[in-house]
Design an enzyme around this catalytic site. Sequence first.
Site, mmCIF file in Angstrom:
data_model
loop_
_atom_site.group_PDB
_atom_site.id
_atom_site.type_symbol
_atom_site.label_atom_id
_atom_site.label_comp_id
_atom_site.label_asym_id
_atom_site.label_seq_id
_atom_site.Cartn_x
_atom_site.Cartn_y
_atom_site.Cartn_z
ATOM 1 N N LYS A 54 28.465 -39.415 -105.910
ATOM 2 C CA LYS A 54 29.136 -40.713 -106.049
ATOM 3 C C LYS A 54 30.260 -40.859 -105.004
ATOM 4 C CE LYS A 54 28.500 -41.648 -111.003
ATOM 5 N NZ LYS A 54 28.161 -43.072 -110.949
ATOM 6 N N LYS A 97 34.898 -23.827 -113.169
ATOM 7 C CA LYS A 97 35.941 -22.854 -113.513
ATOM 8 C C LYS A 97 35.284 -21.524 -113.916
ATOM 9 C CE LYS A 97 40.409 -23.160 -115.874
ATOM 10 N NZ LYS A 97 41.209 -23.630 -114.756
ATOM 11 N N LYS A 153 42.579 -19.738 -120.492
ATOM 12 C CA LYS A 153 43.164 -21.030 -120.841
ATOM 13 C C LYS A 153 43.090 -21.269 -122.359
ATOM 14 C CE LYS A 153 43.810 -25.298 -118.469
ATOM 15 N NZ LYS A 153 43.474 -26.046 -117.288
ATOM 16 N N HIS A 181 45.666 -37.012 -111.050
ATOM 17 C CA HIS A 181 44.609 -36.360 -111.833
ATOM 18 C C HIS A 181 43.930 -37.356 -112.766
ATOM 19 C CE1 HIS A 181 46.465 -32.030 -111.633
ATOM 20 N NE2 HIS A 181 46.431 -32.616 -110.451
ATOM 21 N N GLU A 196 37.236 -32.982 -114.244
ATOM 22 C CA GLU A 196 38.600 -33.245 -113.784
ATOM 23 C C GLU A 196 38.555 -33.615 -112.301
ATOM 24 O OE1 GLU A 196 42.837 -31.031 -114.125
ATOM 25 O OE2 GLU A 196 41.552 -30.273 -112.543
ATOM 26 N N ALA A 210 50.415 -27.654 -102.254
ATOM 27 C CA ALA A 210 49.896 -27.112 -103.524
ATOM 28 C C ALA A 210 49.220 -25.760 -103.324
ATOM 29 C CB ALA A 210 48.928 -28.100 -104.166
HETATM 30 P P1 0O2 Z 1 43.277 -23.887 -111.442
HETATM 31 O O1 0O2 Z 1 43.156 -22.480 -111.030
HETATM 32 O O2 0O2 Z 1 43.642 -24.816 -110.311
HETATM 33 O O3 0O2 Z 1 42.086 -24.385 -112.225
HETATM 34 P P2 0O2 Z 1 45.002 -29.122 -118.717
HETATM 35 O O4 0O2 Z 1 44.193 -28.634 -117.517
HETATM 36 O O5 0O2 Z 1 45.085 -30.625 -118.804
HETATM 37 O O6 0O2 Z 1 44.590 -28.483 -119.992
HETATM 38 P P3 0O2 Z 1 47.651 -29.101 -117.689
HETATM 39 O O7 0O2 Z 1 48.365 -27.966 -117.030
HETATM 40 O O8 0O2 Z 1 48.469 -30.000 -118.563
HETATM 41 O O9 0O2 Z 1 46.438 -28.528 -118.485
HETATM 42 O O10 0O2 Z 1 46.923 -29.985 -116.627
HETATM 43 P P4 0O2 Z 1 47.505 -30.562 -115.302
HETATM 44 O O11 0O2 Z 1 48.983 -30.656 -115.333
HETATM 45 O O12 0O2 Z 1 46.740 -31.818 -115.081
HETATM 46 O O13 0O2 Z 1 47.142 -29.430 -114.242
HETATM 47 C C1 0O2 Z 1 45.834 -29.036 -114.038
HETATM 48 C C2 0O2 Z 1 45.658 -28.451 -112.648
HETATM 49 O O14 0O2 Z 1 46.516 -29.088 -111.700
HETATM 50 C C3 0O2 Z 1 45.982 -26.988 -112.528
HETATM 51 O O15 0O2 Z 1 44.862 -26.264 -112.941
HETATM 52 C C4 0O2 Z 1 46.244 -26.858 -111.031
HETATM 53 O O16 0O2 Z 1 45.032 -26.880 -110.297
HETATM 54 C C5 0O2 Z 1 46.971 -28.144 -110.738
HETATM 55 N N1 0O2 Z 1 48.433 -27.981 -110.910
HETATM 56 C C6 0O2 Z 1 49.191 -28.444 -111.924
HETATM 57 N N2 0O2 Z 1 50.478 -28.152 -111.745
HETATM 58 C C7 0O2 Z 1 50.567 -27.479 -110.577
HETATM 59 C C8 0O2 Z 1 51.671 -26.916 -109.834
HETATM 60 O O17 0O2 Z 1 52.841 -26.964 -110.209
HETATM 61 N N3 0O2 Z 1 51.337 -26.286 -108.649
HETATM 62 C C9 0O2 Z 1 50.072 -26.203 -108.184
HETATM 63 N N4 0O2 Z 1 49.854 -25.576 -107.028
HETATM 64 N N5 0O2 Z 1 49.008 -26.736 -108.865
HETATM 65 C C10 0O2 Z 1 49.262 -27.353 -110.040
HETATM 66 P P5 0O2 Z 1 44.997 -24.802 -113.548
HETATM 67 O O18 0O2 Z 1 44.057 -24.675 -114.677
HETATM 68 O O19 0O2 Z 1 46.441 -24.476 -113.834
HETATM 69 O O20 0O2 Z 1 44.542 -23.855 -112.411
#
Ligand code: 0O2
Length: 226
Positions: free
Chosen positions: A36, A61, A69, A136, A155, A167
Amino acid sequence: MELDLAGINVRISDDINTWEEVNLLYNSALKQITTKIEILNEEFQEVHRYNPIEHTKARLKAPESIVKKLKRSGYESTIENMVRYVNDIAGIRIICSFTSDIYKIAEMISNQKDIRVLLVKDYIMNPKDSGYRSYHMIVSMPVYLSDRIVNVKVEIQIRTVAMDFWASLEHKIQYKFEGKAPVHINSELHECARMVADLDARMLSLNEEIQSLSDTKSKNMINYTV
Ligand code: 0O2
């Protein structure tokens, strides 16, 4: 039968029992969303002579990260809990040049009839305490199997090249320090995030200026040829 993995009243345990099934469904959803996005980008190039998307990166993932998680949120590691509580089993990152592209892409995705937007987190308007900026969306989309349709969550993270640079470096630093980086490093990262936001704003205004100059130029050419 329709199973709605994104809804509350899901009955999935009878139908999705194994990691292989989860893998198949989320992988299929990733393929669909990737196609898409490619189509949108190609069409945008055709109509507006401009590619809003620099590149995309899709991933499933890793099982260990899903289990981690679930544990963090206090849930047992079952297939049902994975599907219900982990929103980012399938994830796609869309990298674009300008902040304005992010909102254009988000709107184009939201306008697709078979995509349901479940949740939006705008960390550009409201950056995280870390300084993290990105847009997001959690969406759900139907995956058509031989005997049923399953709505699967994906996501979508949309960000500029500069936001992505920040990031990925921040992620590496936090990984190195296991989330407990020294205060001066965190404040330096925060300052860098501010500079990235400033850079994005300046690049956007530069692009708008160039855009308006080339619009004037092509209008003048049309007048000349008429
Ligand atoms: P990975 O390894 O990237 O998969 P949720 O996922 O909704 O249950 P959350 O934390 O509320 O939990 O979601 P959010 O805030 O939307 O963040 C999800 C993802 O955004 C993270 O996935 C990271 O990829 C990215 N992210 C969020 N905050 C930060 C930050 O401060 N720094 C960086 N570099 N990335 C961030 P995961 O699962 O943590 O990790």
